[in-house]
Design a protein around this motif. Structure first.
Motif, PDB file in Angstrom:
ATOM      1  N   TYR A  13      -9.637  16.590 -45.841  1.00  0.00           N
ATOM      2  CA  TYR A  13     -10.351  15.537 -45.133  1.00  0.00           C
ATOM      3  C   TYR A  13     -11.253  14.806 -46.120  1.00  0.00           C
ATOM      4  CZ  TYR A  13      -8.935  17.250 -40.559  1.00  0.00           C
ATOM      5  OH  TYR A  13      -8.209  17.600 -39.467  1.00  0.00           O
ATOM      6  N   THR A  14     -11.517  13.539 -45.861  1.00  0.00           N
ATOM      7  CA  THR A  14     -12.347  12.756 -46.764  1.00  0.00           C
ATOM      8  C   THR A  14     -13.837  12.862 -46.470  1.00  0.00           C
ATOM      9  OG1 THR A  14     -12.070  10.802 -45.381  1.00  0.00           O
ATOM     10  CG2 THR A  14     -10.536  11.072 -47.208  1.00  0.00           C
ATOM     11  N   LEU A  15     -14.215  13.320 -45.279  1.00  0.00           N
ATOM     12  CA  LEU A  15     -15.624  13.443 -44.923  1.00  0.00           C
ATOM     13  C   LEU A  15     -15.963  14.856 -44.497  1.00  0.00           C
ATOM     14  CD1 LEU A  15     -16.207  10.235 -42.771  1.00  0.00           C
ATOM     15  CD2 LEU A  15     -16.658  10.567 -45.193  1.00  0.00           C
ATOM     16  N   ALA A  16     -17.123  15.328 -44.936  1.00  0.00           N
ATOM     17  CA  ALA A  16     -17.688  16.600 -44.493  1.00  0.00           C
ATOM     18  C   ALA A  16     -18.954  16.257 -43.719  1.00  0.00           C
ATOM     19  CB  ALA A  16     -18.006  17.483 -45.682  1.00  0.00           C
ATOM     20  N   VAL A  17     -19.062  16.758 -42.488  1.00  0.00           N
ATOM     21  CA  VAL A  17     -20.163  16.401 -41.606  1.00  0.00           C
ATOM     22  C   VAL A  17     -20.923  17.663 -41.223  1.00  0.00           C
ATOM     23  CG1 VAL A  17     -20.785  15.294 -39.432  1.00  0.00           C
ATOM     24  CG2 VAL A  17     -18.787  14.489 -40.704  1.00  0.00           C
ATOM     25  N   LEU A  18     -22.198  17.708 -41.559  1.00  0.00           N
ATOM     26  CA  LEU A  18     -23.054  18.838 -41.209  1.00  0.00           C
ATOM     27  C   LEU A  18     -23.836  18.502 -39.957  1.00  0.00           C
ATOM     28  CD1 LEU A  18     -24.334  19.762 -44.727  1.00  0.00           C
ATOM     29  CD2 LEU A  18     -23.173  21.309 -43.181  1.00  0.00           C
ATOM     30  N   ALA A  19     -23.763  19.410 -38.986  1.00  0.00           N
ATOM     31  CA  ALA A  19     -24.515  19.264 -37.740  1.00  0.00           C
ATOM     32  C   ALA A  19     -25.233  20.587 -37.491  1.00  0.00           C
ATOM     33  CB  ALA A  19     -23.587  18.919 -36.590  1.00  0.00           C
ATOM     34  N   GLY A  20     -26.315  20.813 -38.208  1.00  0.00           N
ATOM     35  CA  GLY A  20     -27.014  22.085 -38.112  1.00  0.00           C
ATOM     36  C   GLY A  20     -26.179  23.177 -38.755  1.00  0.00           C
ATOM     37  N   ALA A  21     -25.810  24.190 -37.979  1.00  0.00           N
ATOM     38  CA  ALA A  21     -24.999  25.289 -38.505  1.00  0.00           C
ATOM     39  C   ALA A  21     -23.506  24.979 -38.440  1.00  0.00           C
ATOM     40  CB  ALA A  21     -25.292  26.570 -37.730  1.00  0.00           C
ATOM     41  N   ALA A  22     -23.131  23.860 -37.846  1.00  0.00           N
ATOM     42  CA  ALA A  22     -21.714  23.502 -37.689  1.00  0.00           C
ATOM     43  C   ALA A  22     -21.277  22.557 -38.804  1.00  0.00           C
ATOM     44  CB  ALA A  22     -21.487  22.842 -36.336  1.00  0.00           C
ATOM     45  N   CYS A  23     -20.049  22.773 -39.258  1.00  0.00           N
ATOM     46  CA  CYS A  23     -19.434  21.898 -40.256  1.00  0.00           C
ATOM     47  C   CYS A  23     -18.212  21.272 -39.618  1.00  0.00           C
ATOM     48  CB  CYS A  23     -19.039  22.721 -41.486  1.00  0.00           C
ATOM     49  SG  CYS A  23     -18.125  21.768 -42.718  1.00  0.00           S
ATOM     50  N   ARG A  24     -18.153  19.960 -39.630  1.00  0.00           N
ATOM     51  CA  ARG A  24     -16.996  19.254 -39.080  1.00  0.00           C
ATOM     52  C   ARG A  24     -16.399  18.388 -40.175  1.00  0.00           C
ATOM     53  NH1 ARG A  24     -20.773  19.264 -34.809  1.00  0.00           N
ATOM     54  NH2 ARG A  24     -19.961  20.353 -32.995  1.00  0.00           N
ATOM     55  N   CYS A  25     -15.095  18.172 -40.094  1.00  0.00           N
ATOM     56  CA  CYS A  25     -14.394  17.380 -41.102  1.00  0.00           C
ATOM     57  C   CYS A  25     -13.733  16.189 -40.422  1.00  0.00           C
ATOM     58  CB  CYS A  25     -13.321  18.223 -41.786  1.00  0.00           C
ATOM     59  SG  CYS A  25     -13.955  19.775 -42.453  1.00  0.00           S
ATOM     60  N   GLY A  26     -13.569  15.084 -41.147  1.00  0.00           N
ATOM     61  CA  GLY A  26     -12.939  13.927 -40.544  1.00  0.00           C
ATOM     62  C   GLY A  26     -12.660  12.819 -41.534  1.00  0.00           C
ATOM     63  N   PHE A  27     -12.308  11.665 -40.968  1.00  0.00           N
ATOM     64  CA  PHE A  27     -12.001  10.460 -41.737  1.00  0.00           C
ATOM     65  C   PHE A  27     -12.905   9.335 -41.267  1.00  0.00           C
ATOM     66  CE2 PHE A  27      -7.950  12.768 -41.603  1.00  0.00           C
ATOM     67  CZ  PHE A  27      -7.640  12.813 -42.950  1.00  0.00           C
ATOM     68  N   PRO A  28     -13.256   8.392 -42.146  1.00  0.00           N
ATOM     69  CA  PRO A  28     -14.021   7.225 -41.685  1.00  0.00           C
ATOM     70  C   PRO A  28     -13.150   6.337 -40.796  1.00  0.00           C
ATOM     71  CG  PRO A  28     -13.527   7.045 -44.033  1.00  0.00           C
ATOM     72  CD  PRO A  28     -13.025   8.374 -43.574  1.00  0.00           C
TER      73      PRO A  28
END
Length: 124
Positions: free
Chosen positions: A19-34
């Motif tokens: 994935y091109t984006l790594a997204v931190l939301a507190g203790a959660a890590c999410r991956c995605g694309f713009p």
């Protein structure tokens, strides 16, 4: 949710998943694309994302309302797929030109805009 979340752990996790984006939301890590709804050019107030990471006390991991977004080293190739026209296409179109006229460039642009392979007699 990864244990002892840190920026490096999240970025490495999303890089492995391509994935091109790594997204931190507190203790959660999410991956995605713009997308056109979420670009990388919308900066917010850093104080809204100031929750510290469990794995690194000096890093901000965001929270459930405000995410911290990082770009990975993965190239976004989603629009680079090539397709072949169906075998029963209505028309076959040929581009004929003299050397240096820009036929290769024209084919390249057609492939990028339509996603269909244009081919070449010279395999360039």
């Amino acid at each position: 949710v990864l244990l002892n979340m840190s920026i490096d752990k999240c970025v490495d996790f999303c890089t492995e998943k391509e994935y091109t984006l790594a997204v931190l939301a507190g203790a959660a890590c999410r991956c995605g694309f713009p997308t056109r709804h979420f670009t990388l050019h919308e900066a917010e107030d850093e104080h809204q994302c100031a929750e510290k990471c469990a794995g690194e006390e000096y890093e901000n991991c965001g929270n459930e309302e405000y995410f911290v977004v990082y770009q990975t080293q993965v190239q976004d190739n989603r629009c680079m797929d090539r397709y072949f026209m169906p075998t029963r296409s209505k028309r076959l179109v040929a581009l004929a030109s003299f050397p240096g006229a820009g036929n290769t460039w024209g084919r390249h642009l057609l492939e990028l805009t339509t996603g269909y392979y244009t081919g070449s007699y010279y395999f360039d």
